[in-house]
Design an enzyme around this catalytic site. Structure first.
Site, mmCIF file in Angstrom:
data_model
loop_
_atom_site.group_PDB
_atom_site.id
_atom_site.type_symbol
_atom_site.label_atom_id
_atom_site.label_comp_id
_atom_site.label_asym_id
_atom_site.label_seq_id
_atom_site.Cartn_x
_atom_site.Cartn_y
_atom_site.Cartn_z
ATOM 1 N N GLU A 1 1.275 -13.595 11.981
ATOM 2 C CA GLU A 1 1.787 -12.411 12.686
ATOM 3 C C GLU A 1 1.643 -11.231 11.738
ATOM 4 O OE1 GLU A 1 3.135 -12.433 15.853
ATOM 5 O OE2 GLU A 1 2.498 -14.526 15.966
ATOM 6 N N LEU B 1 10.483 -20.635 -5.485
ATOM 7 C CA LEU B 1 9.579 -19.706 -4.799
ATOM 8 C C LEU B 1 8.210 -19.786 -5.472
ATOM 9 C CD1 LEU B 1 9.278 -17.142 -2.821
ATOM 10 C CD2 LEU B 1 9.589 -15.796 -4.898
ATOM 11 N N ARG C 1 -4.925 -1.869 8.900
ATOM 12 C CA ARG C 1 -6.091 -2.729 8.657
ATOM 13 C C ARG C 1 -5.692 -3.762 7.602
ATOM 14 N NH1 ARG C 1 -7.694 2.502 7.024
ATOM 15 N NH2 ARG C 1 -7.227 2.874 4.822
ATOM 16 N N HIS D 1 2.276 3.354 -9.058
ATOM 17 C CA HIS D 1 2.060 1.916 -9.279
ATOM 18 C C HIS D 1 3.213 1.310 -10.080
ATOM 19 C CE1 HIS D 1 -1.777 2.180 -7.439
ATOM 20 N NE2 HIS D 1 -2.377 2.852 -8.410
ATOM 21 N N THR E 1 -11.024 -6.616 -4.520
ATOM 22 C CA THR E 1 -12.379 -6.576 -5.090
ATOM 23 C C THR E 1 -13.001 -5.192 -4.899
ATOM 24 O OG1 THR E 1 -13.105 -7.616 -3.014
ATOM 25 C CG2 THR E 1 -12.971 -9.038 -4.943
ATOM 26 N N ASP F 1 0.834 -1.199 0.000
ATOM 27 C CA ASP F 1 0.000 0.000 0.000
ATOM 28 C C ASP F 1 0.874 1.258 0.000
ATOM 29 O OD1 ASP F 1 -2.335 1.422 -0.015
ATOM 30 O OD2 ASP F 1 -2.704 1.235 2.139
HETATM 31 C C1 IPE Z 1 -5.415 -2.691 -0.186
HETATM 32 O O1 IPE Z 1 -5.088 -1.354 -0.319
HETATM 33 C C2 IPE Z 1 -5.408 -3.366 -1.513
HETATM 34 C C3 IPE Z 1 -4.110 -3.469 -2.166
HETATM 35 C C4 IPE Z 1 -2.952 -3.169 -1.648
HETATM 36 C C5 IPE Z 1 -4.142 -4.009 -3.492
HETATM 37 P P1 IPE Z 1 -6.218 -0.220 -0.429
HETATM 38 O O2 IPE Z 1 -5.493 1.061 -0.513
HETATM 39 O O3 IPE Z 1 -7.163 -0.562 -1.503
HETATM 40 O O4 IPE Z 1 -6.975 -0.378 0.960
HETATM 41 P P2 IPE Z 1 -7.808 0.684 1.804
HETATM 42 O O5 IPE Z 1 -8.785 1.317 0.878
HETATM 43 O O6 IPE Z 1 -6.824 1.663 2.346
HETATM 44 O O7 IPE Z 1 -8.452 -0.129 2.895
HETATM 45 C C1 IPE Z 2 -1.684 0.210 -3.290
HETATM 46 O O1 IPE Z 2 -1.426 1.563 -3.337
HETATM 47 C C2 IPE Z 2 -1.865 -0.389 -4.657
HETATM 48 C C3 IPE Z 2 -3.265 -0.692 -5.003
HETATM 49 C C4 IPE Z 2 -4.292 -0.663 -4.192
HETATM 50 C C5 IPE Z 2 -3.513 -1.061 -6.385
HETATM 51 P P1 IPE Z 2 -2.594 2.632 -3.313
HETATM 52 O O2 IPE Z 2 -2.976 2.934 -4.715
HETATM 53 O O3 IPE Z 2 -3.716 2.183 -2.441
HETATM 54 O O4 IPE Z 2 -1.865 3.880 -2.673
HETATM 55 P P2 IPE Z 2 -2.468 4.908 -1.645
HETATM 56 O O5 IPE Z 2 -3.013 4.138 -0.494
HETATM 57 O O6 IPE Z 2 -3.553 5.644 -2.373
HETATM 58 O O7 IPE Z 2 -1.317 5.768 -1.263
HETATM 59 MG MG MG Z 3 -4.093 2.421 -0.473
#
Ligand code: IPE
Ligand code: IPE
Ligand code: MG
Length: 252
Positions: A217, A141, A204, A47, A76, A30
């Site tokens: 963990e 892996l 979360r 990304h 999803t 994330d």
């Molecule tokens: C969780 O990240 C999903 C991925 C890393 C692919 P999100 O950015 O979508 O999650 P929320 O919205 O902060 O819960």
């Molecule tokens: C996680 O990074 C990758 C995906 C959910 C595809 P985010 O795109 O959620 O990045 P933030 O949370 O907005 O910084």
């Molecule tokens: Mg995110």
């Protein structure tokens, strides 16, 4: 001293390999969007940088004793994002899988995908099927990439499959146990994750591996995914060794 060839065909001493005893690491990658925003760049640039980081981590993971990695690429719920971001991500997944196919195959990686593929573009699905078939025999892996993955969605699909198999007489009422459900999850055949890491400071799980990570963990780091390094992973793994996993029991 034992020697083995590494992925660049360099002969390395097996003593260079540090096995931290964490066979399955799952990562909620994330923070790509915030990483890009900090630089005034479009989210997709974050990304792309994030995808480059995956390569570095995957390359080093086996030498840290990791045998399975599950990475959360698209949930999803991520369809709620703008069309530009969703289409950009889907295009990037296909491009990356195709570009990295040879390297992954040569590095002994078995690539597989978890999540509901039915909503994905047929061309992406075909690319996914091809690399899965091509790398199925690899054992160094196993890398499971979660695309259109949700823990609840996966459980719902597995439960529906169990109901179908029961109705058709394939499985009896007395056989509806944990193993029967686990065998119908997308992760069938993989051990449960030992450690789940989430980057970017959010604490979360966002619908990731609900069933499988029941006793994992958890490690949360403020680092945004595009800044996450092999060094930080190594630090986290070395801390893991001090955790006392009791699984509900009492330590004697
Ligand atoms: C969780 O990240 C999903 C991925 C890393 C692919 P999100 O950015 O979508 O999650 P929320 O919205 O902060 O819960
Ligand atoms: C996680 O990074 C990758 C995906 C959910 C595809 P985010 O795109 O959620 O990045 P933030 O949370 O907005 O910084
Ligand atoms: Mg995110």
């Amino acid at each position: 001293m034992a020697l083995r060839k590494d992925k660049t065909d360099r002969k390395v001493a097996t003593s260079e390999i540090t096995d931290y005893g964490v066979p399955h690491v799952a990562i909620i990658m994330d923070g790509n969007g915030r990483w890009a925003k900090k630089r005034g760049w479009p989210r997709l640039a974050g990304h792309r940088k994030g995808a480059e980081q995956i390569k570095k981590i995957v390359r080093e993971a086996p030498d840290l004793g990791i045998r399975y990695m599950t990475i959360y690429a698209f949930s999803t719920e991520n369809w709620k994002r703008s069309l530009i971001e969703v289409l950009g991500l889907m295009k990037m997944f296909r491009f990356m899988i195709r570009r990295e196919a040879d390297a992954l195959a040569a590095e002994g990686v078995h690539l597989r995908f978890i999540g509901d593929r039915s909503r994905l573009d047929p061309a992406l699905r075909e690319t996914m099927d091809q690399i899965e078939d091509r790398t199925r025999g690899n054992t160094r892996l196993t890398l499971a990439v979660a695309i259109n993955y949700g823990g609840r969605d996966e459980l719902r699909r597995a439960a529906a499959q169990l109901a179908i198999d029961h109705a058709s007489g394939k499985i009896g009422a007395d056989e509806l146990d944990d193993a029967a459900l686990a065998a119908r999850l997308d992760t069938a055949g993989m051990p449960d994750p030992d450690l789940v890491i989430r980057t970017s400071g959010e604490t979360r799980i966002s619908n990731f591996l609900s069933w499988q990570a029941a006793y994992a963990e958890y490690e949360f780091t403020e680092t945004l995914w595009p800044d996450f390094t092999v060094e930080e992973l190594t630090e986290i793994l070395s801390r893991f060794g001090n955790r006392d996993r009791r699984y509900g029991g009492v330590k004697t």
